[in-house]
Write an enzyme that holds these catalytic residues in place. Structure first.
Site, short mmCIF file in Angstrom:
data_model
loop_
_atom_site.label_atom_id
_atom_site.label_comp_id
_atom_site.label_asym_id
_atom_site.label_seq_id
_atom_site.Cartn_x
_atom_site.Cartn_y
_atom_site.Cartn_z
N ARG A 19 -0.95 6.03 16.00
CA ARG A 19 -2.39 5.96 15.72
C ARG A 19 -2.66 5.00 14.55
O ARG A 19 -3.53 4.14 14.62
CB ARG A 19 -2.92 7.36 15.40
N GLY B 134 5.14 4.01 10.72
CA GLY B 134 4.36 5.25 10.72
C GLY B 134 3.98 5.66 12.12
O GLY B 134 4.74 5.44 13.08
N GLU C 290 6.08 11.50 21.31
CA GLU C 290 7.01 11.78 20.23
C GLU C 290 6.60 13.06 19.49
O GLU C 290 5.43 13.24 19.16
CB GLU C 290 7.00 10.61 19.23
N LYS D 134 0.89 -1.16 0.00
CA LYS D 134 0.00 0.00 0.00
C LYS D 134 0.93 1.21 0.00
O LYS D 134 1.63 1.45 0.98
CB LYS D 134 -0.87 -0.03 1.26
N GLU E 68 6.22 -0.40 13.22
CA GLU E 68 7.22 0.41 13.88
C GLU E 68 6.60 1.78 14.05
O GLU E 68 6.21 2.41 13.08
CB GLU E 68 8.45 0.46 13.00
N CYS F 138 13.08 7.76 12.84
CA CYS F 138 12.47 7.12 14.02
C CYS F 138 13.47 7.02 15.16
O CYS F 138 13.08 6.85 16.31
CB CYS F 138 11.93 5.75 13.65
N GLY G 142 -0.61 2.65 13.28
CA GLY G 142 -0.17 1.29 13.62
C GLY G 142 -1.16 0.57 14.51
O GLY G 142 -1.51 -0.59 14.26
P1 NAP Z 1 0.79 7.44 9.31
O1 NAP Z 1 -0.18 8.54 9.30
O2 NAP Z 1 0.66 6.44 10.39
O3 NAP Z 1 0.68 6.70 7.88
C1 NAP Z 1 1.43 5.54 7.57
C2 NAP Z 1 0.65 4.71 6.55
O4 NAP Z 1 -0.50 4.12 7.17
C3 NAP Z 1 0.11 5.52 5.39
O5 NAP Z 1 0.11 4.70 4.26
C4 NAP Z 1 -1.31 5.85 5.81
O6 NAP Z 1 -2.16 6.06 4.72
C5 NAP Z 1 -1.68 4.57 6.55
N1 NAP Z 1 -2.64 4.79 7.64
C6 NAP Z 1 -2.55 5.70 8.64
N2 NAP Z 1 -3.59 5.57 9.49
C7 NAP Z 1 -4.33 4.54 9.02
C8 NAP Z 1 -5.55 3.93 9.45
N3 NAP Z 1 -6.20 4.34 10.53
N4 NAP Z 1 -6.03 2.90 8.72
C9 NAP Z 1 -5.38 2.47 7.61
N5 NAP Z 1 -4.24 3.02 7.16
C10 NAP Z 1 -3.72 4.04 7.84
O7 NAP Z 1 2.28 7.95 9.37
P2 NAP Z 1 3.02 9.03 8.45
O8 NAP Z 1 2.11 9.56 7.42
O9 NAP Z 1 4.25 8.40 8.00
O10 NAP Z 1 3.44 10.17 9.43
C11 NAP Z 1 2.58 10.73 10.37
C12 NAP Z 1 3.24 10.67 11.73
O11 NAP Z 1 3.74 9.33 11.96
C13 NAP Z 1 4.47 11.52 11.91
O12 NAP Z 1 4.16 12.85 12.23
C14 NAP Z 1 5.17 10.79 13.03
O13 NAP Z 1 4.62 11.16 14.25
C15 NAP Z 1 4.88 9.35 12.78
N6 NAP Z 1 5.99 8.61 12.14
C16 NAP Z 1 6.79 7.87 12.93
C17 NAP Z 1 7.81 7.15 12.38
C18 NAP Z 1 8.67 6.29 13.25
O14 NAP Z 1 9.37 5.46 12.71
N7 NAP Z 1 8.64 6.44 14.54
C19 NAP Z 1 8.06 7.17 11.01
C20 NAP Z 1 7.22 7.93 10.20
C21 NAP Z 1 6.18 8.63 10.80
P3 NAP Z 1 -2.02 7.40 3.85
O15 NAP Z 1 -0.85 7.21 2.96
O16 NAP Z 1 -3.30 7.45 3.08
O17 NAP Z 1 -1.85 8.53 4.80
#
Ligand code: NAP
Length: 509
Positions: free
Chosen positions: A244, A241, A392, A184, A265, A302, A246
């Site tokens: 929330r 990601g 974080e 995805k 992760e 991360c 995850g």
């Molecule tokens: P994200 O919002 O969790 O998105 C990651 C993936 O999961 C994307 O493909 C997203 O779809 C999908 N997704 C998110 N919520 C979902 C749900 N409820 N149901 C199904 N799929 C879902 O993370 P992000 O966009 O990478 O970044 C947002 C935040 O994540 C950052 O501000 C940071 O806090 C955190 N982050 C942490 C790390 C780490 O390794 N610690 C790394 C990256 C990000 P879409 O593509 O449609 O949005």
């Protein structure tokens, strides 16, 4: 190679019919050329069905062609021209040098997994001979091997458009294990995803593998990702990601008729412990490497060092004074997406307004899509009272916690959530105390570092990029390094199987 905005399913390209979206230029927030069609429920169904069909073929091919296939993906990606970098730079705001390094890391990972596959050790072949004459009961003949779990859904990461996305670590380890993969794509870099997806699709075709071995889907909301995790033919999930996102996927996976593992992760603030003698002897040097690590890649790692713990003394004052000198020179940097930039600003804003938190220094200010580095300080008492100070803030933001003494520092450590890394800065005089800390640090994080910072994750057989919840969903695993293959394997034991029925690898030589 041209970007068309197509889904890659069944060895072909297909326009997704469920709405459309555009890649966004990270630096301006403006749409980039080419619209992407979202996958429909029927597309998810088709991708899952053919991945399931492909599984029985792909999992039984010999190790050598499986390894050669991983190498072929690496070659295809190495062969993609400049358009990969042009598009990835536009979509993520990451500089060319970083993306060059990331491609090398991506193809290096694939080649490392090829080596792992050839070595065959991951199969864990075990032979325990039977003894029909054993008393009081005969001993059965037992043979064991690891088998791949089945098709895997991979969610590309926003912060690693190459090394943790379409052909990144999760995909490489799942394919190495013998699992078909459905990716995805992350909405932050759809064009980059398509370019890499086409390279993988080409390698699948050239290797004569079933077309269901790999698919790439786009989503205009969360439906596609959620449907994949809920699909009974998907047997494991790789995700990087937010907590929330995850945990939402973990919930879906655990409520299935047959629950499956989600290797997510998520969030980590990567504590760094500065011991007194280390600070007394080299506070300025540590401060300078800390600021470099904090600001690296706009802090979008991360393993970014978000929490500094130290005993309140002159050494800590010298450390803070040096960061106060250095931070104002740190340039604002474009963040990966407008929403990540906004989440960062909101997180920094919460710290600025917190009554128990003081600003140490800021980096240079930038525009709407840029992140300004920020360092704050608080006391251990406040940190222990205010649970939200552990949240974080994804980006270049850090919090220094002043502890009255080592005992209070230990109390802070005991109150922390699971982490990916914990770093210790130690001089010879600190070693005895540091040694005493090690067992509790092992319980806290997946990787312990001495006199360094966690940014820069070596892809190695001895790497753990994982840690107790909420750093990851399952602290018994890693998403970087060859050990990652074990996430997608399951042991099966064969009792008293005659040669005719035994899998080839378990037959007598
Ligand atoms: P994200 O919002 O969790 O998105 C990651 C993936 O999961 C994307 O493909 C997203 O779809 C999908 N997704 C998110 N919520 C979902 C749900 N409820 N149901 C199904 N799929 C879902 O993370 P992000 O966009 O990478 O970044 C947002 C935040 O994540 C950052 O501000 C940071 O806090 C955190 N982050 C942490 C790390 C780490 O390794 N610690 C790394 C990256 C990000 P879409 O593509 O449609 O949005």
């Amino acid at each position: 190679m041209t970007i068309t905005g197509s889904l890659l399913i069944a060895g072909a390209e297909k326009r997704g019919s469920k709405g459309e979206f555009f890649g966004i230029e990270a630096a301006t927030g403006k749409p980039l050329p080419v619209s992407f069609g979202g996958a429909s429920a029927a597309d998810v169904e088709e991708a899952a069905r053919i991945a399931w069909e492909a599984f029985d073929v792909y999992r039984e091919i010999d190790l050598e062609p499986r390894a050669a296939f991983l190498e072929a993906i690496a070659e295809e990606i190495d062969g993609v021209g400049d358009e990969l970098f042009v598009r990835a730079m536009a979509e993520t705001g990451l500089p060319r040098g970083r993306l060059d390094g990331e491609r090398a890391r991506t193809t290096g990972q694939l080649r490392l997994f090829a080596k792992e596959v050839r070595g065959g050790r991951f199969q864990e072949l075990r032979f325990d001979a039977g003894d029909p004459l054993r008393k009081p009961v005969p001993k059965p003949d037992l043979r064991l091997r690891n088998i791949p779990v089945g098709p895997v859904a991979v969610f590309g990461a926003s912060n690693f458009p190459l090394a943790f996305s379409v052909a990144g670590g999760d995909t490489a380890s799942a394919l190495a294990a013998g699992c078909p993969v459905i990716v995805k794509a992350h909405s932050a870099h759809p064009g980059t995803s398509e370019i890499v997806g086409r390279a993988v699709q080409k390698a699948v075709a050239n290797a004569g593998l079933p077309a269901g071995t790999f698919a790439l889907l786009f989503d205009t909301g969360f439906e596609v990702g959620q449907a994949l995790v809920a699909d009974p033919r998907i047997r494991a999930v790789g995700f990087t990601g937010s907590r929330r996102g995850g945990t939402a996927l973990m919930k879906i996976a655990s409520e299935r008729k047959q629950p499956i593992p989600v290797y997510a992760e998520m969030s980590s603030i990567n504590p760094v412990i500065l011991f007194p003698a280390a600070l007394a002897s080299r506070a300025e040097e540590i401060a300078s490497s800390f600021v470099g690590s904090l600001a690296l890649g706009a802090g979008q790692f991360c393993t970014n060092p978000g929490l500094i713990l130290a005993v309140d003394d002159e050494g800590l004052d010298a450390f803070i004074a040096r960061t106060r000198d250095l931070l104002p020179d740190v340039a604002a940097q474009t963040m990966l997406t407008g929403s990540i930039a906004k989440a960062f600003r909101d997180g920094v804003g919460r710290l600025e307004k917190h009554p128990e938190v003081k600003l140490v220094a800021n980096g240079k200010h930038g525009g709407e899509f840029e992140g300004t580095a920020a360092l704050f300080e608080t006391t251990a008492t406040a940190f222990l009272e205010h649970r939200e100070l552990q949240d974080e803030v994804f980006g270049a933001a850090g919090l220094v916690v002043r502890c009255k003494d080592v005992a209070e520092l230990e109390k802070v450590l005991d109150g922390l959530e699971g982490q990916l890394t914990v770093a210790l800065h130690v001089a010879a005089e600190d070693e005895e105390t540091a040694r005493r800390f090690v067992p509790r640090l092992e319980m806290l994080a997946g990787r312990l570092l001495l006199n360094g910072f966690g940014t820069g994750v070596e892809v190695s057989p001895a790497m753990v990029h994982g840690g107790p919840y909420p750093a990851t969903a399952d602290g018994r695993s890693t998403s970087v390094g060859t050990l990652a293959i074990y996430r997608f394997l399951r042991p099966v034991s064969y009792q008293d199987f005659g040669e005719a029925l035994l899998p080839a690898a378990l037959r007598p030589k």
